[in-house]
Scaffold this active site. Structure first.
Site, PDB file in Angstrom:
ATOM      1  N   CYS A   8       0.874  -1.183   0.000  1.00  9.80           N
ATOM      2  CA  CYS A   8       0.000   0.000   0.000  1.00  9.80           C
ATOM      3  C   CYS A   8       0.909   1.231   0.000  1.00  9.80           C
ATOM      4  O   CYS A   8       2.089   1.141  -0.364  1.00  9.80           O
ATOM      5  CB  CYS A   8      -0.973  -0.025   1.174  1.00  9.80           C
ATOM      6  N   ASN A  11       2.305   1.420   4.350  1.00 10.26           N
ATOM      7  CA  ASN A  11       2.595   0.148   5.053  1.00 10.26           C
ATOM      8  C   ASN A  11       2.254   0.244   6.545  1.00 10.26           C
ATOM      9  O   ASN A  11       2.896  -0.397   7.370  1.00 10.26           O
ATOM     10  CB  ASN A  11       4.060  -0.298   4.848  1.00 10.26           C
ATOM     11  N   CYS A  13      -1.451   0.764   7.275  1.00  9.31           N
ATOM     12  CA  CYS A  13      -2.893   0.484   7.382  1.00  9.31           C
ATOM     13  C   CYS A  13      -3.273  -0.764   6.585  1.00  9.31           C
ATOM     14  O   CYS A  13      -3.476  -1.837   7.149  1.00  9.31           O
ATOM     15  CB  CYS A  13      -3.722   1.676   6.901  1.00  9.31           C
ATOM     16  N   ARG A  14      -3.372  -0.630   5.262  1.00  9.60           N
ATOM     17  CA  ARG A  14      -3.942  -1.709   4.456  1.00  9.60           C
ATOM     18  C   ARG A  14      -3.039  -2.937   4.343  1.00  9.60           C
ATOM     19  O   ARG A  14      -3.477  -4.063   4.603  1.00  9.60           O
ATOM     20  CB  ARG A  14      -4.304  -1.185   3.064  1.00  9.60           C
ATOM     21  N   SER A  15      -1.780  -2.726   3.934  1.00 12.83           N
ATOM     22  CA  SER A  15      -0.949  -3.920   3.676  1.00 12.83           C
ATOM     23  C   SER A  15      -0.568  -4.683   4.948  1.00 12.83           C
ATOM     24  O   SER A  15      -0.508  -5.922   4.902  1.00 12.83           O
ATOM     25  CB  SER A  15       0.272  -3.586   2.808  1.00 12.83           C
ATOM     26  N   ASP A 124      -8.119   3.812   0.688  1.00  7.99           N
ATOM     27  CA  ASP A 124      -7.196   4.292   1.727  1.00  7.99           C
ATOM     28  C   ASP A 124      -8.007   4.758   2.943  1.00  7.99           C
ATOM     29  O   ASP A 124      -8.776   5.706   2.840  1.00  7.99           O
ATOM     30  CB  ASP A 124      -6.393   5.447   1.127  1.00  7.99           C
TER      31      ASP A 124
END
Ligand code: 4NP
Length: 155
Positions: A8, A11, A13-15, A124
């Site tokens: 993401c 690195n 939040c999402r990934s 995001d």
């Protein structure tokens, strides 16, 4: 053993959520996969995940609090079989680093695992509220189910 890198922007939040979810599922199903995550940006390198990502994951029984953010590098294209990106901005940032066509072919949108070829984003959640993190969790959970199903079917 197959290897998967989630990417993401930050690195944080999402990934890292994707990394935690897939690790958890791989353990549950006894599937051996090498799993990591990275960001295209360097703002948060060395930091643990955002507290909202940690909280949301914890609510689902997954501890991502110890993960540490890093930035993707050219070397990752040699190290990983699959590089799954969160959205179009991340896709462009990752593909910019690719040195050849083999590298580029490793890169795909995470949500194409669920909805092939639509290039749907994992939105995001950084500037939003907790509900955005829960939504991200649900999307990533579905995508990780597909990775596990593929791994089991190719055994
Ligand atoms: P992520 O979220 O890409 O899911 O880790 C973000 C985290 C930080 C920023 C952007 C997105 N940032 O601009 O600092």
């Amino acid at each position: 053993m197959k290897s998967v890198l989630f990417v993401c922007l930050g690195n944080i939040c999402r990934s890292p959520m994707a990394e935690g979810i897939l690790r958890h599922k791989a353990e549950q199903h006894g599937v051996k996969i090498r799993i990591d995550s990275a960001g295209t940006g360097k703002w948060h390198v060395g930091e643990n995940p955002d507290h909202r990502a940690v909280k949301t994951s914890k609510e689902h029984g997954i501890d991502i609090s110890k993960l540490v953010a890093r930035q993707i590098s050219e070397n990752d294209f040699e190290q990983f079989d699959f590089i799954y990106v969160a959205d179009a901005e991340v896709y462009d940032g990752v593909v910019d680093l690719a040195l050849n066509r083999d590298h580029t072919l490793k890169v795909d949108y995470i949500m194409n695992l669920v909805h092939p070829d639509l290039n749907m984003p994992v939105p995001d959640p950084y500037l939003g509220g907790m509900d955005g993190f829960e939504h991200v969790y649900m999307l990533l959970n579905k995508a990780c189910d597909e990775i596990i199903a593929k791994a089991i079917n190719s055994k």
